[in-house]
Design an enzyme around this catalytic site. Structure first.
Site, PDB file in Angstrom:
ATOM      1  N   LYS A  63     -15.561   2.054  -3.617  1.00 59.87           N
ATOM      2  CA  LYS A  63     -14.741   1.185  -4.406  1.00 59.87           C
ATOM      3  C   LYS A  63     -14.609  -0.341  -3.707  1.00 59.87           C
ATOM      4  CE  LYS A  63     -10.197   1.622  -6.779  1.00 59.87           C
ATOM      5  NZ  LYS A  63     -10.679   0.915  -7.830  1.00 59.87           N
TER       6      LYS A  63
HETATM    7  N1  PMP Z   1     -14.094   3.151 -12.428  1.00 59.22           N
HETATM    8  C1  PMP Z   1     -13.702   1.900 -11.882  1.00 59.22           C
HETATM    9  C2  PMP Z   1     -14.606   0.872 -11.955  1.00 59.22           C
HETATM   10  C3  PMP Z   1     -12.419   1.577 -11.389  1.00 59.22           C
HETATM   11  O1  PMP Z   1     -11.818   0.684 -11.080  1.00 59.22           O
HETATM   12  C4  PMP Z   1     -11.588   2.917 -11.406  1.00 59.22           C
HETATM   13  C5  PMP Z   1     -10.094   2.968 -10.972  1.00 59.22           C
HETATM   14  N2  PMP Z   1     -10.177   3.164  -9.469  1.00 59.22           N
HETATM   15  C6  PMP Z   1     -11.980   4.357 -12.099  1.00 59.22           C
HETATM   16  C7  PMP Z   1     -13.370   4.262 -12.474  1.00 59.22           C
HETATM   17  C8  PMP Z   1     -11.094   5.409 -12.281  1.00 59.22           C
HETATM   18  O2  PMP Z   1     -10.914   5.816 -10.699  1.00 59.22           O
HETATM   19  P1  PMP Z   1      -9.699   6.595 -10.500  1.00 59.22           P
HETATM   20  O3  PMP Z   1      -9.393   7.649 -11.574  1.00 59.22           O
HETATM   21  O4  PMP Z   1      -9.971   7.265  -9.257  1.00 59.22           O
HETATM   22  O5  PMP Z   1      -8.452   5.736 -10.535  1.00 59.22           O
END
Ligand code: PMP
Length: 293
Positions: free
Chosen positions: A157
């Site tokens: 991320k």
């Molecule tokens: N994809 C992207 C590009 C994101 O930014 C997020 C948010 N973090 C997610 C998927 C979902 O991740 P999470 O459920 O861990 O927040």
């Protein structure tokens, strides 16, 4: 709402709480110029940060994918997040841990830069307007594709990964949609700009294999809940043409929670029973106290 640099409260910066407006970095920071920056997004419900340790671990892992070593342990990051929540008198809110390379070197190579870490928290009730959320958001398929795993650290991320997502979302918003659907490098359905996607086709939950985008923690929680609710699941590659077979579509993420989708381009969907059951189950799960280890 005031700009994000002009708020009251405290931000945890490199090991200590500082006044919100004092949490600054220099313009010659490697993280800013070269996207050597990773971040997290956590949510707290009733004073508990949901899946806190998993988020802290993901920050450490994202940094590792970018050849950065976070100078705090997972436990220290967990503790810092809790400290930030308390210092800002929040029980429900969103937390943003972020780590970046500092200013000691200003070129592509940055082996000897300091890795800085900051954590902020603020109230953020709903990612999408609640009224739109009930009907389902409107999504536009983006012309920007997600990169292949050998052209970008797709499991991290990291700030750089969001450049095309911002472009995709801006275009969608300018054309009257609330979010964009991205396809992967092969042309299969990938995800939204900050959330993963699920389709319901004849009572079965389908979601793409996260082999070139973030395997979100919310996605993982939803898969567990679907199993508990005995909703059949298929994780697989999904071609965009298959969207036409779906009766319900929703997206999931820490910020978006479970958000129904009302349309993707010309296709319309009606938020239905399975979306409702999973949304309620998710809402109950994030608000239940975790078992003490
Ligand atoms: N994809 C992207 C590009 C994101 O930014 C997020 C948010 N973090 C997610 C998927 C979902 O991740 P999470 O459920 O861990 O927040």
């Amino acid at each position: 709402m005031p700009s994000f640099d002009q708020r009251d409260g405290y931000i945890w910066l490199d090991g200590q709480l500082v006044a919100w407006r004092e949490a600054q970095l220099h313009v010659l920071s490697h993280g800013l110029h070269y996207a050597s920056c990773v971040f997290e997004g956590n949510r707290a419900y009733n004073g508990e940060i949901f899946r806190l340790t998993d988020h802290s671990q993901r920050l450490i892992d994202s940094a590792m994918f970018l050849d950065m070593s976070i100078p705090y342990s997972r436990d220290e990051l967990d503790e810092a997040c809790q400290q930030v929540l308390r210092a800002n008198n929040l029980t429900d809110g969103y937390l943003r841990p972020v780590a970046w390379r500092g200013s000691e070197m200003m070129a592509v190579s940055a082996q000897d830069t300091t890795i800085h870490v900051a954590i902020a928290a603020w109230t953020w009730p709903s990612y999408f307007n609640p009224e739109i959320k009930t009907r389902g958001i409107r999504m536009q398929t983006s012309s920007w594709r997600r990169p292949a795993p050998d052209t970008s650290p797709t499991q991290a991320k990291w700030a750089g990964g969001y450049a095309i997502l911002t472009l995709a979302k801006h275009r969608a918003e300018k054309e009257g949609y609330q979010d964009a659907l991205t396809l992967d490098y092969r042309g299969n359905v990938a995800e939204a700009t900050g959330a993963n996607i699920f389709l319901i086709i004849d009572g079965v939950l389908h979601t793409p294999d996260p082999d070139s985008f973030l395997n979100g923690l919310t996605r993982q929680t939803i898969l567990t809940l679907a199993q508990e609710l005995q909703i059949p699941v298929r994780v697989r590659r999904i071609a965009p043409a298959e969207l036409a077979q779906a009766q319900e579509v929703f997206i999931v993420g820490t910020a978006a929670e479970v958000t129904p989708v009302g349309c993707i381009d010309d296709l319309t969907f009606t938020p239905g029973d399975i979306t409702k059951r999973l949304s309620e189950a998710y809402s109950d799960t994030v608000r239940s106290k975790p078992a003490k280890q």
